[in-house]
Scaffold this motif. Sequence first.
Motif, short mmCIF file in Angstrom:
data_model
loop_
_atom_site.label_atom_id
_atom_site.label_comp_id
_atom_site.label_asym_id
_atom_site.label_seq_id
_atom_site.Cartn_x
_atom_site.Cartn_y
_atom_site.Cartn_z
N ILE A 57 9.91 -2.81 7.14
CA ILE A 57 10.42 -3.09 5.80
C ILE A 57 10.98 -4.50 5.73
O ILE A 57 10.73 -5.23 4.77
CB ILE A 57 11.48 -2.04 5.40
CG1 ILE A 57 10.82 -0.71 5.11
CG2 ILE A 57 12.31 -2.52 4.20
CD1 ILE A 57 11.79 0.44 4.88
N ASP A 58 11.71 -4.92 6.76
CA ASP A 58 12.26 -6.27 6.76
C ASP A 58 11.13 -7.31 6.77
O ASP A 58 11.20 -8.29 6.02
CB ASP A 58 13.17 -6.48 7.97
CG ASP A 58 13.86 -7.82 7.93
OD1 ASP A 58 14.56 -8.11 6.93
OD2 ASP A 58 13.68 -8.62 8.88
N ILE A 59 10.11 -7.08 7.57
CA ILE A 59 8.98 -8.02 7.60
C ILE A 59 8.27 -8.05 6.25
O ILE A 59 7.91 -9.12 5.74
CB ILE A 59 8.01 -7.64 8.74
CG1 ILE A 59 8.66 -7.92 10.08
CG2 ILE A 59 6.69 -8.40 8.61
CD1 ILE A 59 7.91 -7.39 11.27
N ALA A 60 8.07 -6.87 5.64
CA ALA A 60 7.42 -6.81 4.33
C ALA A 60 8.23 -7.57 3.28
O ALA A 60 7.67 -8.29 2.46
CB ALA A 60 7.22 -5.36 3.91
N LEU A 61 9.56 -7.42 3.33
CA LEU A 61 10.39 -8.11 2.35
C LEU A 61 10.41 -9.62 2.58
O LEU A 61 10.62 -10.40 1.64
CB LEU A 61 11.81 -7.55 2.38
CG LEU A 61 11.97 -6.12 1.86
CD1 LEU A 61 13.40 -5.64 2.03
CD2 LEU A 61 11.53 -6.02 0.40
N ARG A 70 7.09 -5.82 -3.84
CA ARG A 70 8.04 -5.44 -2.78
C ARG A 70 8.39 -3.97 -2.86
O ARG A 70 8.45 -3.28 -1.85
CB ARG A 70 9.32 -6.27 -2.90
CG ARG A 70 9.18 -7.67 -2.41
CD ARG A 70 10.49 -8.40 -2.55
NE ARG A 70 10.44 -9.63 -1.77
CZ ARG A 70 11.50 -10.34 -1.48
NH1 ARG A 70 12.69 -9.96 -1.89
NH2 ARG A 70 11.38 -11.43 -0.77
N VAL A 71 8.62 -3.47 -4.08
CA VAL A 71 8.94 -2.06 -4.26
C VAL A 71 7.78 -1.20 -3.76
O VAL A 71 7.98 -0.22 -3.03
CB VAL A 71 9.26 -1.75 -5.75
CG1 VAL A 71 9.31 -0.25 -6.00
CG2 VAL A 71 10.55 -2.42 -6.15
N ALA A 72 6.56 -1.59 -4.10
CA ALA A 72 5.38 -0.84 -3.66
C ALA A 72 5.24 -0.87 -2.15
O ALA A 72 4.92 0.14 -1.52
CB ALA A 72 4.12 -1.39 -4.33
N ALA A 73 5.50 -2.02 -1.53
CA ALA A 73 5.39 -2.15 -0.07
C ALA A 73 6.42 -1.26 0.62
O ALA A 73 6.09 -0.54 1.58
CB ALA A 73 5.56 -3.61 0.34
N VAL A 74 7.66 -1.29 0.15
CA VAL A 74 8.71 -0.48 0.76
C VAL A 74 8.43 1.01 0.56
O VAL A 74 8.55 1.81 1.50
CB VAL A 74 10.10 -0.87 0.20
CG1 VAL A 74 11.16 0.12 0.63
CG2 VAL A 74 10.47 -2.28 0.66
N LEU A 75 8.03 1.40 -0.64
CA LEU A 75 7.72 2.80 -0.89
C LEU A 75 6.53 3.26 -0.05
O LEU A 75 6.51 4.39 0.45
CB LEU A 75 7.45 3.04 -2.37
CG LEU A 75 8.67 2.97 -3.28
CD1 LEU A 75 8.25 3.15 -4.75
CD2 LEU A 75 9.70 4.01 -2.90
#
Length: 100
Positions: A57-61, A70-75
């Motif tokens: 999640i940190d890398i994605a953000l 970002r919301v889609a990646a975290v979800l």
Amino acid sequence: MENVIQMNNKRLVLLMLAAAGLLMVPLVAMRFTAEVNWSVFDFIVAGVLLFGTGLAIDIALRIVTGFWTRVAAVLGLLFILFLVWAELAVGIFGTPFAGS
């Protein structure tokens, strides 16, 4: 630039603290009930899943721009965590992972 780095590090620390806090739930529950009976291996697997997801999640953000992306990646990452966790817990898909 330094402020951005400090903010990203704080986010990573918060994610890791959240993962550690989630690992504390079964540890404390084991003290009060016999319903929860985790082995050391269970804690290791759960820790790898939780800390790995927090790191992902940190890398994605850090990489993904745009709020909804970002919301889609975290979800998406949380959904993958849920599917793996459910498969390991009860074997909903019947894969060899769950011992089926």
